[in-house]
Design an enzyme around this catalytic site. Structure first.
Site, PDB file in Angstrom:
ATOM      1  N   ARG A 207      -0.249  -2.993 -18.805  1.00 34.64           N
ATOM      2  CA  ARG A 207      -1.623  -2.118 -18.954  1.00 34.64           C
ATOM      3  C   ARG A 207      -1.852  -1.241 -17.812  1.00 34.64           C
ATOM      4  NH1 ARG A 207      -5.640  -3.316 -21.851  1.00 34.64           N
ATOM      5  NH2 ARG A 207      -4.271  -4.927 -22.817  1.00 34.64           N
TER       6      ARG A 207
ATOM      7  N   LYS B  86      -0.059  -0.109 -25.103  1.00 36.46           N
ATOM      8  CA  LYS B  86      -0.237  -0.053 -26.538  1.00 36.46           C
ATOM      9  C   LYS B  86       1.316   0.166 -27.313  1.00 36.46           C
ATOM     10  CE  LYS B  86      -4.901   1.454 -25.935  1.00 36.46           C
ATOM     11  NZ  LYS B  86      -6.000   2.641 -26.369  1.00 36.46           N
TER      12      LYS B  86
ATOM     13  N   TYR C  41       0.932  -1.400   0.132  1.00 37.77           N
ATOM     14  CA  TYR C  41       0.019  -0.087   0.025  1.00 37.77           C
ATOM     15  C   TYR C  41       0.895   1.291  -0.148  1.00 37.77           C
ATOM     16  CZ  TYR C  41      -5.148  -0.262  -0.043  1.00 37.77           C
ATOM     17  OH  TYR C  41      -6.395  -0.385  -0.488  1.00 37.77           O
TER      18      TYR C  41
ATOM     19  N   ASP D 196      -4.492  13.168 -26.413  1.00 40.40           N
ATOM     20  CA  ASP D 196      -4.502  11.835 -25.833  1.00 40.40           C
ATOM     21  C   ASP D 196      -3.633  10.835 -26.849  1.00 40.40           C
ATOM     22  OD1 ASP D 196      -4.929   9.000 -25.273  1.00 40.40           O
ATOM     23  OD2 ASP D 196      -7.094   9.459 -25.192  1.00 40.40           O
TER      24      ASP D 196
ATOM     25  N   THR E 186      -2.008   5.590 -22.411  1.00 40.73           N
ATOM     26  CA  THR E 186      -2.133   4.350 -22.225  1.00 40.73           C
ATOM     27  C   THR E 186      -0.500   4.154 -22.051  1.00 40.73           C
ATOM     28  OG1 THR E 186      -2.105   3.201 -23.928  1.00 40.73           O
ATOM     29  CG2 THR E 186      -4.193   3.375 -22.874  1.00 40.73           C
TER      30      THR E 186
ATOM     31  N   GLU F 167      -0.473   4.770  -0.783  1.00 40.05           N
ATOM     32  CA  GLU F 167      -1.475   5.990  -0.997  1.00 40.05           C
ATOM     33  C   GLU F 167      -0.308   7.330  -0.718  1.00 40.05           C
ATOM     34  OE1 GLU F 167      -6.010   4.496   0.069  1.00 40.05           O
ATOM     35  OE2 GLU F 167      -4.694   5.933   1.776  1.00 40.05           O
TER      36      GLU F 167
HETATM   37  C1  LIG Z   1      -6.956   2.902 -25.550  1.00 46.26           C
HETATM   38  C2  LIG Z   1      -7.436   4.322 -25.364  1.00 46.26           C
HETATM   39  C3  LIG Z   1      -7.694   4.825 -24.200  1.00 46.26           C
HETATM   40  C4  LIG Z   1      -8.119   4.072 -23.014  1.00 46.26           C
HETATM   41  O1  LIG Z   1      -7.383   3.244 -22.462  1.00 46.26           O
HETATM   42  P1  LIG Z   1      -8.021   2.038 -21.306  1.00 46.26           P
HETATM   43  O2  LIG Z   1      -6.612   1.623 -20.553  1.00 46.26           O
HETATM   44  O3  LIG Z   1      -8.419   0.996 -22.190  1.00 46.26           O
HETATM   45  O4  LIG Z   1      -8.866   2.635 -20.493  1.00 46.26           O
HETATM   46  C5  LIG Z   1      -7.846   6.207 -24.131  1.00 46.26           C
HETATM   47  N1  LIG Z   1      -7.566   6.881 -25.364  1.00 46.26           N
HETATM   48  C6  LIG Z   1      -7.613   6.283 -26.459  1.00 46.26           C
HETATM   49  C7  LIG Z   1      -7.323   7.264 -27.846  1.00 46.26           C
HETATM   50  C8  LIG Z   1      -7.406   5.192 -26.790  1.00 46.26           C
HETATM   51  O5  LIG Z   1      -7.006   4.587 -27.798  1.00 46.26           O
END
Ligand SMILES: *Cc1c(COP(=O)(O)O)cnc(C)c1O
Length: 570
Positions: A388, A382, A207, A353, A379, A209
């Site tokens: 993840r 990817k 933990y 994003d 993320t 926090e």
């Molecule tokens: C995959 C994705 C997310 C979200 O990711 P998660 O980890 O699945 O919540 C946010 N924005 C874009 C553009 C994405 O392609």
């Protein structure tokens, strides 16, 4: 086992042990249920392959024993002893052959083909097979060979395969699936063993926090350092002012940005989900569309690319507080300076994003939004090829409010094992090898899209600048759902996806999304993309043809076997 059934005995050698193996086989096959695993001639082979194959058999077969032979026996015994539950004994005389069984309960005997005369070798095998293991004090010592067994709490130290064979088996099946299929889901990647190790570590217990140096729990000295490494590496990787590495996902990272600077009902301008945007960019089914007044821009119907003049018009009309750039299925380079210009014209903040393209950005294969954006979210799993999770990068003036929004605003204890694995991923992303893979990912996507176009398939927007593209299935004998199934049956895993202005519904849309991150991580290049293009064409033009499906499955299986990724786990 009844006394009269012959014992199972496997035998294998390399070229150096081949003559001795052949001479032993005759006499041993009369007495035992003997299986010869090769080699079949005196042509040079690699002894570890044979030793691993035999050790696997001995472990998998109840009451089986094995004989390994190479020139000296040394290499074979070193290799076989890497296997859990294998005790391979290299023996040279009658006494060692006897002790190997009586004291060490060796389940493999290893012989030197260039050390022993055939009659002597046969006698050693017979002694070893006929002696009995004494057990008793020797068993205690055998148990201690496995380091897990030094733990007095055996339940804690027991491996998954013993504790939960069902989950263990499912993980093995998933590993086999990822190994033997070509995964072309644009949002997926395959992480290194190093990342798996960090992720599967005891940091899951902790933990923590708060933030490094300011925690609400004791005992954080090591997780503090791990999180600080992740933060420092993220900052240096992207050239950002500030990084928060605690978001549990990309969606959570986006939520934190909105909550930190917007009021409920504020206007956000994001990319239309149906044109490639993400749920969290204002979709009515997401919190982002429910808490905020969301308006959208999309792609131009002719070019299927973003038209920045139109985005500017919408922004001037709607006066958003926040403009969101970034996408989940848009194959073109994003113009961040132009987004900034639009944001400045209407006094909006800009969030970019980069969930899909973070890895490309690190490698310079896509321009970076950092100089232009107030917030950059991503993320980590990817193209960035980490565990993840999510991350927020922002300008210094927003740092405190982002941190407060993540904790205590939205989340409780951070996932310290994931954060440790993020740190490893960021370190890997600094390497030249990673950058090469990212550049090749873009080359592979462009090459594959081009090949498919030459075969008459229509690619949305006419091509790609990044790691993904959409195939428009409209003029093919299959829709999105069927294409996803047919490709997966043939060994290529991709996902059905809407295309801009799709007349069909999202459950069975008109497109399929293809991405090259995993193929590129595995080491595939243009020559392999040519094979993949042939396979995709065949399947999409003949989705119902079982023979084509089988033929493509074989081609893909062979291709994947040439570019192993998790073969060491199988
Ligand atoms: C995959 C994705 C997310 C979200 O990711 P998660 O980890 O699945 O919540 C946010 N924005 C874009 C553009 C994405 O392609």
């Amino acid at each position: 086992m009844p006394e009269n059934t012959p014992k199972t005995l496997f035998i294998a050698s390399d070229h150096g042990g081949y003559p001795l193996k052949e001479s032993l086989k005759n006499s041993l096959s009369k007495q035992y249920n003997l299986h010869d695993l090769g080699t079949d001639s005196e042509a040079s082979v690699d002894y570890p392959e044979l030793a691993h194959a035999l050790a696997d058999k001995v472990v998998a077969t109840p009451d089986a024993s094995g004989i390994l032979i190479c020139g000296t026996g040394i290499g074979m015994s070193i290799t076989a002893n890497r296997h859990r539950d294998i005790r391979a004994a290299l023996v040279h005389n009658k006494f060692t052959a006897q002790m190997a069984k009586e004291h060490n309960n060796a389940n493999i005997i290893v012989l030197g083909g260039r050390v022993l005369e055939p009659t002597m070798a046969l006698e050693l095998v017979k002694i070893w097979m006929s002696c009995k293991y004494e057990g008793g004090r020797h068993q205690q010592r055998l148990d201690l060979i496995d380091r897990r067994n030094r733990n007095s709490n055996r339940n804690i130290a027991a491996p998954l395969s013993e504790v939960d064979p069902e989950i263990s088996q499912l993980i093995r099946q998933e590993t086999e699936r990822e190994e033997s299929k070509l995964i072309m889901i644009a949002s997926e990647n395959c992480v290194s063993q190093a990342i798996l190790d960090a992720h599967g570590s005891v940091m899951t217990n902790k933990y923590a926090e708060g933030y490094p140096g300011k925690r609400y729990y004791g005992g954080c000295q090591f997780v503090d350092q791990a999180e600080q490494l992740a933060i420092d590496r993220a900052i240096s990787l992207f050239g950002a002012d500030h990084a928060n590495v605690q978001p549990l996902s990309g969606s959570g990272a986006n939520m934190a940005v909105y909550l930190s600077v917007l009021k409920v009902g504020d206007t956000i301008l994001g990319m239309n989900l149906a044109h490639g945007g993400h749920l969290t960019h204002g979709s009515p089914v997401s919190f982002s569309g429910q808490l905020y007044h969301s308006v959208f821009y999309g792609v131009d119907p002719e070019t299927e690319k973003l038209d920045y003049d139109t985005i500017e018009e919408i922004a001037l009309r709607e006066q958003p507080r926040m403009i969101v750039a970034g996408a989940s299925s848009y194959s073109r380079t994003l113009d961040f300076p132009r987004f900034r210009e639009i944001a400045d014209k209407v006094g909006a903040m800009l969030m970019v994003d980069i969930a899909h393209i973070a890895g490309l950005i690190v490698a310079g294969a896509h321009p970076s939004p950092i100089p232009y954006a107030d917030f950059v979210t991503t993320t980590t799993h990817k193209t960035l090829r980490g565990p993840r999770g999510g991350m927020i990068l922002c300008r210094q003036k927003y740092a405190a409010s982002i941190d407060k929004t993540i904790f205590p605003g939205m989340q409780g204890g951070p996932l310290m094992h994931t954060i440790a694995a993020k740190a490893v991923a960021f370190k890997e992303a600094m390497s030249e090898e990673f950058k090469e893979v990212q550049k090749q990912t873009v080359i592979n996507a462009a090459f594959l899209a081009n090949q498919l176009q030459e075969k008459g398939l229509r690619i949305v927007s006419g091509g790609t600048d990044n790691h993904l593209f959409l195939i428009d299935l409209t003029n093919l004998p299959v829709n999105g759902k069927g294409a996803e199934e047919a490709l997966d049956n043939a060994g290529i895993t991709a996902n059905k996806n809407g295309i801009p202005f799709d007349p069909r519904n999202p459950a069975d849309p008109s497109g399929i999304r293809i991405g090259t991150p995993i193929a590129s991580t595995r080491g595939m290049r243009e020559a392999e993309m040519k094979i993949v293009a042939d396979c995709i064409e065949k399947v999409l033009k003949n989705p119902e043809d079982g023979n084509i499906s089988k033929e493509v499955r074989t081609t893909i299986r062979e291709l994947c076997a040439r570019f192993p990724v998790y073969s060491h786990l199988l």
